[in-house]
Design a protein around this motif. Sequence first.
Motif: not given
Lengths: 270, 261
Positions: A169-170, A172-175
């Motif tokens: 999830n982290k 994915a957040l950055a992406r």
Amino acid sequence: MSEDVVGGKVGKGLQSLSTFGAGTSRLEVLAIIATAVIVIGGLELVLRWFEVPHYILPPPSAIVAALWTDFPLILPHLGYTLVVLLSGFAIGAGIGLILAAVITQFPFAEKIIAPYILILVTTPMLALVPLLILWFGFGYEPRIIAVALATGPMVMINSATGFRRVDANKIALARSYGASTLQIFWKVRAPMALPMILVGLMIGAIFGLLTAVGAEMVGGGFGLGNRLTTYSSMIRMPQFFGVVLILSLLGILIYVIFFLIGKKWTSWET
Amino acid sequence: MTQGDAGGTKLAVKAATKRYGDFHALKDCSLDIGANSVVSIVGPSGCGKTTLLWAMSGLNPLTSGEVLLDGTPIDRPRPEVGLVFQEANLLPWRNLMDNILFPFEIKRQQPDRAWIDHLLDRVSLKGFEKSFPNELSGGMQQRGSIVRALSLQPSVLLMDEPFGALDAFTREEMNQLVEEIWLETKTTIVFITHSIEEALFLSDQVVVLTPRPGRVLNVYDVPFERPRTMEIMASKEVFDLTNQIKADIYGQQIAGRAAAE
């Protein structure tokens, strides 16, 4: 106050250090000092009462006196040991960290390499010192290489565990903000791995100290390890124990340094 | 004036299909989401809600079909689309303000401090800028993550069961907060939830998905005025809608079980 990670992972014995200082009441301080006085003073009394010869076990006062008078003679050897420890640690930890960061990006390669790293971790690098002396002589080189070999795999295996701790999830957040692979590494993976990296660095440093002293005992005429063999062969046990005391203080110093770094940088992890 | 002011389609899902091996998470799923509207997607577990939302975010490409944002296909994450995750998903080693500035760091952009300040004030997080996530409650963390998502002023906000982990009271507060934010910004919101009550409180439209393969079963209009008061939410119309949606969802589950036997 959140539990410190490095303190938490290193085991209960060392962890008690983390309770020292922070939130210790006056009564507890008194109890700690009283216990120390009783243990050290009791040892002193018992050894003197039974007139135990100094070459068997010197009383604490004799160790302190020997340290006081002979410290100028021991100090250069402390310097040699620190040079070996610090340069070997820097080389080993640097290579271990980089390898861990790179190899965890390629799970397939990691699987193939893992058994060899495990062998490097479990083999006491001290065993290689005679060979290294044969190759490189009695100077700094075999010792530094031995320390690097002891430190590197330890740092690598722990850091790799850290880098493998992926929170999808982290990432994915950055992406979702268009982060590049490099940005994801520096801003997500590396901070997430930091607690385990610190554990690896601390264990690596302590293994490095063991290996440095061991290597100095095996070959060459300098270093704290060499002092141990020299003083014991000369039956100068107060000096011998003085050196042992310096070595334990070095070990504690290593722990305290990483404990403080951990407290500052990884207290977010509960 | 319940459906978007500007009208028009903001997000268009066209024959979206997503396969994982033999499993169809989504199959020929089509859906139009009007600009400035709030659309909730409900359905039983495994109906592809999250897959659909992630396709809209550009993070997880479809096997076939497409999602259009203002007419152009989304094939990678877009700055106009903000994403709020199931868990607050704050980075635990950064304090609240550094978490909110994270998107700007990644994009190497100057943050709009005044707007961020306003948002923090809006969600009652003023004074907590230096706090670390583990010092904030679950509701505060999720409010922080909403500020982070809104800090870039997205025209679409995708929310993936954002309040699922919160207790019932906090959840109601958060729903009101989303409503207030929507009334202020009119950002198009796509909201995934398990709670029909939450969906009806927030949405202009509720989309019911069927599982295996995931596709759109029904779309219900929720034509009540905002802000939605307790009286509105307790009205017979809302009650009837709730029952219809429930019938849709449970009907599928019964049908699914029958098919499995």
